[in-house]
Write an enzyme that holds these catalytic residues in place. Structure first.
Site, short mmCIF file in Angstrom:
data_model
loop_
_atom_site.label_atom_id
_atom_site.label_comp_id
_atom_site.label_asym_id
_atom_site.label_seq_id
_atom_site.Cartn_x
_atom_site.Cartn_y
_atom_site.Cartn_z
N ARG A 54 0.85 -1.19 0.00
CA ARG A 54 0.00 0.00 0.00
C ARG A 54 0.88 1.23 0.00
O ARG A 54 1.78 1.38 0.83
CB ARG A 54 -0.91 -0.01 1.23
CG ARG A 54 -1.72 1.26 1.44
CD ARG A 54 -2.85 1.40 0.42
NE ARG A 54 -3.55 2.65 0.57
CZ ARG A 54 -4.67 2.80 1.26
NH1 ARG A 54 -5.22 1.76 1.88
NH2 ARG A 54 -5.26 3.98 1.34
N ARG A 73 -5.03 0.86 -5.58
CA ARG A 73 -4.32 0.34 -4.40
C ARG A 73 -4.27 -1.17 -4.40
O ARG A 73 -5.18 -1.84 -4.86
CB ARG A 73 -4.95 0.85 -3.12
CG ARG A 73 -6.41 0.57 -3.01
CD ARG A 73 -7.07 1.39 -1.95
NE ARG A 73 -6.94 2.79 -2.26
CZ ARG A 73 -7.52 3.77 -1.62
NH1 ARG A 73 -8.27 3.51 -0.59
NH2 ARG A 73 -7.36 5.00 -1.96
N ASP A 80 -6.73 -2.23 0.65
CA ASP A 80 -7.38 -1.22 1.49
C ASP A 80 -8.22 -1.98 2.50
O ASP A 80 -9.09 -2.77 2.13
CB ASP A 80 -8.28 -0.33 0.62
CG ASP A 80 -8.90 0.82 1.38
OD1 ASP A 80 -8.31 1.25 2.39
OD2 ASP A 80 -9.98 1.28 0.97
N ASP A 131 -10.43 -1.34 6.04
CA ASP A 131 -11.00 -0.35 6.94
C ASP A 131 -11.89 -1.00 7.98
O ASP A 131 -12.62 -1.95 7.69
CB ASP A 131 -11.86 0.66 6.16
CG ASP A 131 -11.05 1.49 5.19
OD1 ASP A 131 -10.00 2.01 5.60
OD2 ASP A 131 -11.47 1.63 4.03
#
Length: 160
Positions: free
Chosen positions: A79, A89, A92, A94
């Site tokens: 990343r 990317r 990712d 989250d």
């Protein structure tokens, strides 16, 4: 232990990076719930399609400590943080929901994650936790998905 739901996505070698991330999550957290993966258009920028999925896991890490661990996971898998936030990317990851917590903090920590308004985050979580309630609206993930205008953000199931 807290019950946490994560959103994982990639649009650069997504099969490779998502499988690697799932392996590391299992190694660190044990049994995890994994949603189907979905292909969708990039949101917020012009880029290759993303493949996204959700993971449910239990952790004793605080939200900040978990967020730091997830950033390190992303970094281990290439990343880049020296590019615009909305860009292609490799990985990712989250925190979308952390128990019924509502919080914001450093490192783009935002719980519940505002991207829950997008199909690529909501549908995978609704798949693995349909009865889970949004900590602000009180609506279940199944209710939120049932009300979602699916034609506005088409998803295609993707085999990992």
């Amino acid at each position: 232990m807290a019950r946490v739901y994560l959103s994982l996505g990639s649009n650069q070698e997504p099969h490779r990076y998502l499988r690697a991330a799932l392996d590391e999550l299992r190694a660190r957290f044990g049994d995890i719930d994994v949603s189907p993966a979905y292909r969708s258009a990039a949101v917020g920028f012009d880029g290759a399609d993303f493949i996204n999925l959700a993971v449910g896991l239990d952790t004793d890490l605080t939200p900040n400590a978990l967020n730091d661990w997830l950033h390190a996971l992303e970094d281990r898998h290439g990343r880049r943080r020296d590019v615009p936030r909305y860009a292609d990317r490799t990985l990712d990851v989250d925190i979308v929901l952390y128990d019924d917590l509502v919080a914001q903090g450093p490192g783009h920590l935002d719980i519940p994650r505002k991207e829950l308004k997008h199909a690529f985050v909501l549908k995978p979580i609704a798949d693995i936790a349909p009865d889970l309630r949004h900590p602000v609206s009180g609506r279940s993930m199944a209710e939120l998905w049932a009300a979602f205008p699916v034609e506005s953000e088409p998803l295609t199931v993707e085999r990992l």
